[in-house]
Scaffold this active site. Structure first.
Site, PDB file in Angstrom:
ATOM      1  N   MET A 277      -1.832   2.679   0.174  1.00  0.00           N
ATOM      2  CA  MET A 277      -1.381   1.558   1.001  1.00  0.00           C
ATOM      3  C   MET A 277      -0.111   0.936   0.442  1.00  0.00           C
ATOM      4  SD  MET A 277      -1.807  -0.377   3.589  1.00  0.00           S
ATOM      5  CE  MET A 277      -0.673  -1.703   3.942  1.00  0.00           C
ATOM      6  N   GLU A 278       0.834   0.665   1.358  1.00  0.00           N
ATOM      7  CA  GLU A 278       2.201   0.285   0.993  1.00  0.00           C
ATOM      8  C   GLU A 278       2.433  -1.206   0.769  1.00  0.00           C
ATOM      9  OE1 GLU A 278       1.198   1.387   4.078  1.00  0.00           O
ATOM     10  OE2 GLU A 278       2.301   0.404   5.687  1.00  0.00           O
ATOM     11  N   GLU A 312       4.428   6.111   0.756  1.00  0.00           N
ATOM     12  CA  GLU A 312       4.209   4.661   0.599  1.00  0.00           C
ATOM     13  C   GLU A 312       5.487   3.974   0.131  1.00  0.00           C
ATOM     14  OE1 GLU A 312       1.654   3.938   2.058  1.00  0.00           O
ATOM     15  OE2 GLU A 312       0.512   5.785   1.863  1.00  0.00           O
TER      16      GLU A 312
HETATM   17  N1  BES Z   1      -0.456   2.303   5.941  1.00  0.00           N
HETATM   18  C1  BES Z   1      -1.217   3.443   5.591  1.00  0.00           C
HETATM   19  C2  BES Z   1      -2.531   3.099   4.960  1.00  0.00           C
HETATM   20  C3  BES Z   1      -3.603   2.667   5.922  1.00  0.00           C
HETATM   21  C4  BES Z   1      -4.174   3.569   6.745  1.00  0.00           C
HETATM   22  C5  BES Z   1      -4.052   1.396   5.982  1.00  0.00           C
HETATM   23  C6  BES Z   1      -5.178   3.182   7.612  1.00  0.00           C
HETATM   24  C7  BES Z   1      -5.040   1.011   6.843  1.00  0.00           C
HETATM   25  C8  BES Z   1      -5.628   1.902   7.664  1.00  0.00           C
HETATM   26  C9  BES Z   1      -0.465   4.335   4.614  1.00  0.00           C
HETATM   27  O1  BES Z   1       0.911   4.208   4.653  1.00  0.00           O
HETATM   28  C10 BES Z   1      -0.746   5.741   5.015  1.00  0.00           C
HETATM   29  O2  BES Z   1      -0.314   6.136   6.049  1.00  0.00           O
HETATM   30  N2  BES Z   1      -1.500   6.481   4.191  1.00  0.00           N
HETATM   31  C11 BES Z   1      -1.955   7.801   4.479  1.00  0.00           C
HETATM   32  C12 BES Z   1      -1.275   8.829   3.632  1.00  0.00           C
HETATM   33  C13 BES Z   1       0.101   9.169   4.098  1.00  0.00           C
HETATM   34  C14 BES Z   1       0.770  10.122   3.136  1.00  0.00           C
HETATM   35  C15 BES Z   1       0.137   9.758   5.477  1.00  0.00           C
HETATM   36  C16 BES Z   1      -3.424   7.809   4.194  1.00  0.00           C
HETATM   37  O3  BES Z   1      -3.901   6.863   3.579  1.00  0.00           O
HETATM   38  O4  BES Z   1      -4.096   8.758   4.581  1.00  0.00           O
HETATM   39 ZN    ZN Z   2       1.905   5.221   6.186  1.00  0.00          ZN
END
Ligand code: BES
Ligand code: ZN
Length: 887
Positions: A277-278, A312
């Site tokens: 999470m970013e 991220e």
């Molecule tokens: N912003 C998301 C994390 C997130 C996902 C928060 C769902 C809340 C609900 C993060 O930037 C993200 O996309 N993470 C991915 C990995 C990424 C490399 C595609 C993940 O967590 O799977």
């Molecule tokens: Zn993302």
């Protein structure tokens, strides 16, 4: 994720968006952590906005604002401008306190929460000994009442106080104060100067180990880089730190974007729903995507760590500096950031291999979603639970839509568009429309028809038919686009589809493409389809030339080409584009698998064709100037999902066994050269590079299927190797059987790694996916293993989701036992962690092309789940869509 009374409709619609009536100027949070509870006080300065709200008699603007909460909050007090406000039962029950404010106001609200009881892992929770947060998308409302919407941007100051047994107290931005308190307690104050929505808030409190480094930006600023991990894990952070520095450098070099705070922190936690999470300046990661070296992680794992760190980090600009106006715009930040991390990986490693891997994933995961009851456009129109829309469609198809803009506008025009988008919307909460408008303005382009990609679900089909005129030497190609039948798809407009194409001569040389009426040819061109049916003519084409269509997979469509197998063999051997070669091989193997299914075995004519294909594979293995990693990709069989997508009526077990039969037959044909390579690599495994390890992995998987003694022994030897990539290659190969060697290797691996929680996730996955060992009963036993933790999403996935997604033979057992196993566990998980339950149920929803008996079993499992208990809104949204699709 509130538990709802079933039947109540909580649908949120994109068209219902209204602009906020107030702005939140600043936020002060005080978070006091005690053993048995945590007290949170939020102090907000809120000003009604003159142009949207009404004006009171005194001339001051008035405006309404809703503070959102959650059942898990215990309301303590609320004051507005120092006066106590009574929050009535009804608003508290509805988790929404609406205030009408006149002029700039100070709102102070206090609630108590219990992080120890938070098993949903959203909001503030405990993982191991530490406290951490996950707020995206709506977790902040499980910490404190707040206008928790992404279009409310504010400047946050956070004071954390806790026992000194939690030495590190972290939050977003810069540390501005810290000190001691009575009773062996201490505090820290953090200030984040960048206005942000609440979903980017984060805090951590724990006894951690710190790994530190730094980065100098291109304008000479020093940024401290800190990775915080549980004690004993510092030696596993080197790769993550290196990846972070590479990402920071790449974003400066390629997009001209630098980091904007003095410190960038990453915290690794073992209990995490997603990958990472970013949060602004304080990224929180699933420890699996931080802790890795060559002993504990495979080359693929290491690459994944690098790309997630990059993803991220890249959000700092595409997501944080420019955020989303509302959650319907999620692809604005996720699709664009996935595109950016894909480009980063392509630049760091092999562009061809990266493209092949991304397309294989898209076809295996996103195409089936787009054909399922949960199909949705990359920008959905409605949702009940936004957590259910972090999907392969929003992410991976979203990235493909961005990539199409690159094909249509050209790389230079595309980059100008991104730069304009960032310049125009920095500091704002933007929409997908804003992004497209920036692309148009930077390129004087009209993208009105292109916008349909944002509102239309389904994978378009493009049917190709060729006509060759031998008297004129012209090649005419007709393209016909259509949207498949699916009750979840609501619009069917023609789309803009860029088709990147080349032409290959019968002896494998690139030929110029001369469009009708043009004098000069080019080696490659992009045809941009806009009509339902279009024809394109090329001149001066030799009769035996073969078109290579969709190079680089230039659009997320299902191309139905009319190439025969000899033409595909030519492209497999000689196309200039790695993706083009790979795709030709995939098409050939797919049709062989379909033939095997049809004839229920490998007859002479099928064997003849397998022999021909295998000769091409042998030539590829012997090719001089080709990456080992590309060779490995070319030899991989098409996924189960891709084969299923090519059938009208699917028997998943028949697909599984036909796929295996083909693999085994290929293995027999390529045995001699494959053995030569394996033997050569095995004389010094330590000297192999990542490309060679990839090829070794594919070859050993194939050869073990022949059931000859030799590959079993080789795989057993590999399984014991100290390099995790080699070890997993050996184990994975053996795991396709229940041979004694497999049992021995698995036992040795377990003994060696039983105290390493992350590595044991690999062992669980191998166990759960073994087609001859892993039954539902076996999985239940795995879940009683000392290394298993039912509160840890990684562990749940490594057994339950792996069983459902990879163990076709057992999950699709004809008696339906696999479905009941899954449903049973989902019911339990839903009570603790709805977000995870709603993801894990998806395999039960992908039944549209199965036989009706099988459909009945799968639906039956869902119905049982639904009637047995009250479901979370997350899970019930998925089940309702599946059982009663809207027509
Ligand atoms: N912003 C998301 C994390 C997130 C996902 C928060 C769902 C809340 C609900 C993060 O930037 C993200 O996309 N993470 C991915 C990995 C990424 C490399 C595609 C993940 O967590 O799977
Ligand atoms: Zn993302």
């Amino acid at each position: 994720m509130n538990n709802l009374i079933s039947g109540s409709d909580c649908t949120i619609r994109r068209g219902d968006y209204t602009f906020p009536e107030c702005q939140v100027d600043d936020v002060h949070l005080n978070i006091a952590i005690y053993d048995d509870h945590t007290r949170v006080t939020g102090t907000y300065t809120i000003t009604p906005l003159p142009h949207t709200g009404e004006v009171s008699q005194g001339g001051e603007a008035t405006g309404k604002i809703t503070l959102w909460g959650d059942d898990t909050l215990r309301f303590i007090s609320l004051t507005v401008n120092g006066k106590s406000v009574h929050a009535d039962e009804k608003s508290l029950a509805a988790n929404a306190i609406t205030l009408t404010l006149s002029g700039a106001s100070t709102v102070v609200i206090t609630s108590d929460i219990n992080p120890d009881a938070n098993t949903a892992l959203e909001g503030l929770y405990r993982s191991g000994g530490m406290y951490c947060t996950q707020c995206e998308p709506e977790g902040f409302r499980r910490i404190i009442w707040y206008p928790d919407h992404p279009d409310i941007l504010s400047v946050f100051t956070t004071r954390i106080e806790a026992s000194k047994s939690l030495p590190f107290l972290l939050s977003n931005g810069n540390l501005t104060d810290q000190g001691d308190l009575p009773d062996d307690r201490h505090f820290a104050v953090w200030h984040d100067p960048h206005p942000k929505p609440s979903y980017l808030f984060a805090m951590v409190a724990g006894d951690l180990e710190l790994v530190e480094d730094h980065f100098i930006t291109n304008d000479g600023r020093r940024v401290a880089l800190q990775i915080y991990v549980e004690h004993g894990n510092a030696h596993l952070c080197g790769h993550a730190m290196k990846s972070l520095k590479k990402s920071m450098k790449w974003d400066e070099d390629v997009f001209g974007l630098s980091y904007d705070l003095d410190v960038f922190m990453i915290v690794a936690v073992s209990h995490f729903n997603m990958g990472a999470m970013e949060n602004k300046g304080l990224n929180i990661f699933n420890s699996k995507y931080v802790l890795a070296n060559t002993k504990t992680a495979t080359d693929d794992d290491l690459d994944r760590v690098e790309s997630i760190i990059a993803h991220e980090y890249f959000h700092n600009w595409t997501g944080n500096r420019i955020t989303c106006r509302d959650w319907f715009q999620l692809t604005l930040k996720e699709g664009l950031t996935v595109y950016r991390d894909q480009e980063f990986t392509a630049d760091m490693h092999s562009r061809g291999v990266k493209r092949i891997n991304d397309v294989a994933l898209l076809k295996a995961i996103q195409f089936p979603e787009d054909a399922s009851p949960t199909a949705h456009p990359i920008r959905p129109e409605t949702y009940q639970e936004i957590n259910n829309f972090y999907t392969p469609t929003v992410y991976e198809k979203g990235a493909e839509v961005i990539r199409m803009l690159e094909h249509i506008l050209g790389k230079v025009g595309f980059m100008k568009g991104v730069a304009l988008y960032i310049k125009t919307h920095d500091g704002q909460a933007a929409t997908c429309e804003d992004f497209i408008v920036a692309m148009e303005n930077a390129n004087q382009a009209n993208l009105s028809q292109f916008r349909h990609w944002y509102s239309q679900a389904g994978t378009p089909k493009v049917k190709v038919s060729r006509h060759y005129d031998s008297s004129k030497n012209t090649l005419t190609i007709q393209f016909h686009q259509s949207i498949p039948e699916n009750p979840a798809i609501h619009t069917r407009q023609e789309l803009v589809i860029p088709i990147c194409m080349g032409l290959v001569s019968a002896d494998g040389k690139p030929l110029p493409l001369i469009k009708e009426g043009q004098k000069k040819g080019t080696k490659e061109c992009v045809i941009t389809l806009t009509e339902k049916k279009e024809t394109h003519r090329f001149e001066n084409v030799p009769a035996d030339a073969v078109p290579s269509l969709m190079r680089g997979f230039s659009a997320p469509v299902q191309l139905d080409s009319d190439l025969n197998s000899d033409e595909l063999l030519l492209l497999l051997a000689a196309d200039k584009d790695s993706y083009g070669r790979w795709n030709a091989g995939q098409e050939l193997m797919k049709s062989l698998i379909l033939d095997i299914i049809k004839h229920e075995n490998i007859n002479d004519s099928i064997n003849f064709n397998i022999n021909k294909l295998s000769s091409s594979f042998i030539a590829i293995l012997e090719e001089k100037n080709l990456d080992y990693a590309v060779k490995a990709e070319l030899l991989k069989l098409p996924s189960q999902q891709v084969v299923e997508a090519a059938l009208q009526l699917v028997d998943p077990l028949a697909v599984w066994s036909a796929r295996r039969k083909l693999a085994k037959a290929i293995a027999r044909h390529i045995w001699v050269p494959a053995q030569a390579i394996i033997t050569r690599f095995m004389t010094d495994l330590g000297k192999c590079d990542a490309g060679q390890r990839r090829l070794l992995n594919v070859l050993i998987h194939l050869l073990v299927l022949t059931r000859e003694e030799k590959p079993y022994q080789q795989a057993l030897l590999m399984a014991g190797h100290k390099n995790m990539t080699i070890s997993m290659a050996g184990l994975g190969a053996l795991n396709q059987s229940d041979a004694a060697e497999r049992m021995q290797a698995m036992a040795e691996f377990e003994e060696r790694w039983k105290n390493d929680s992350l590595v044991m996730e690999k062992w669980f996955s191998l166990e759960a996916s073994c087609p001859y060992v892993s039954t539902p009963k076996h999985c239940d036993e795995l879940m009683r293993h000392p290394a298993f933790d039912p509160g840890n999403p990684n562990k749940l996935r490594s057994v339950i989701s792996v069983f459902a997604a990879l163990n076709y033979r057992m999950f699709y057992a004809n008696d339906g036992s696999g479905y009941l196993f899954l449903a049973h566990h989902i019911a339990e998980i839903d009570a603790r962690n709805p977000q995870i339950a709603a993801r894990m149920v998806l395999p039960l929803t992908r039944f549209s092309r199965y036989h009706e008996d099988r459909q009945a079993l799968m639906k039956g499992a869902l119905i049982r789940l639904k009637t047995a208990k009250t479901l979370s809104s997350d899970l019930s949204e998925v089940i309702e869509k599946t059982l009663s699709p809207k027509r």
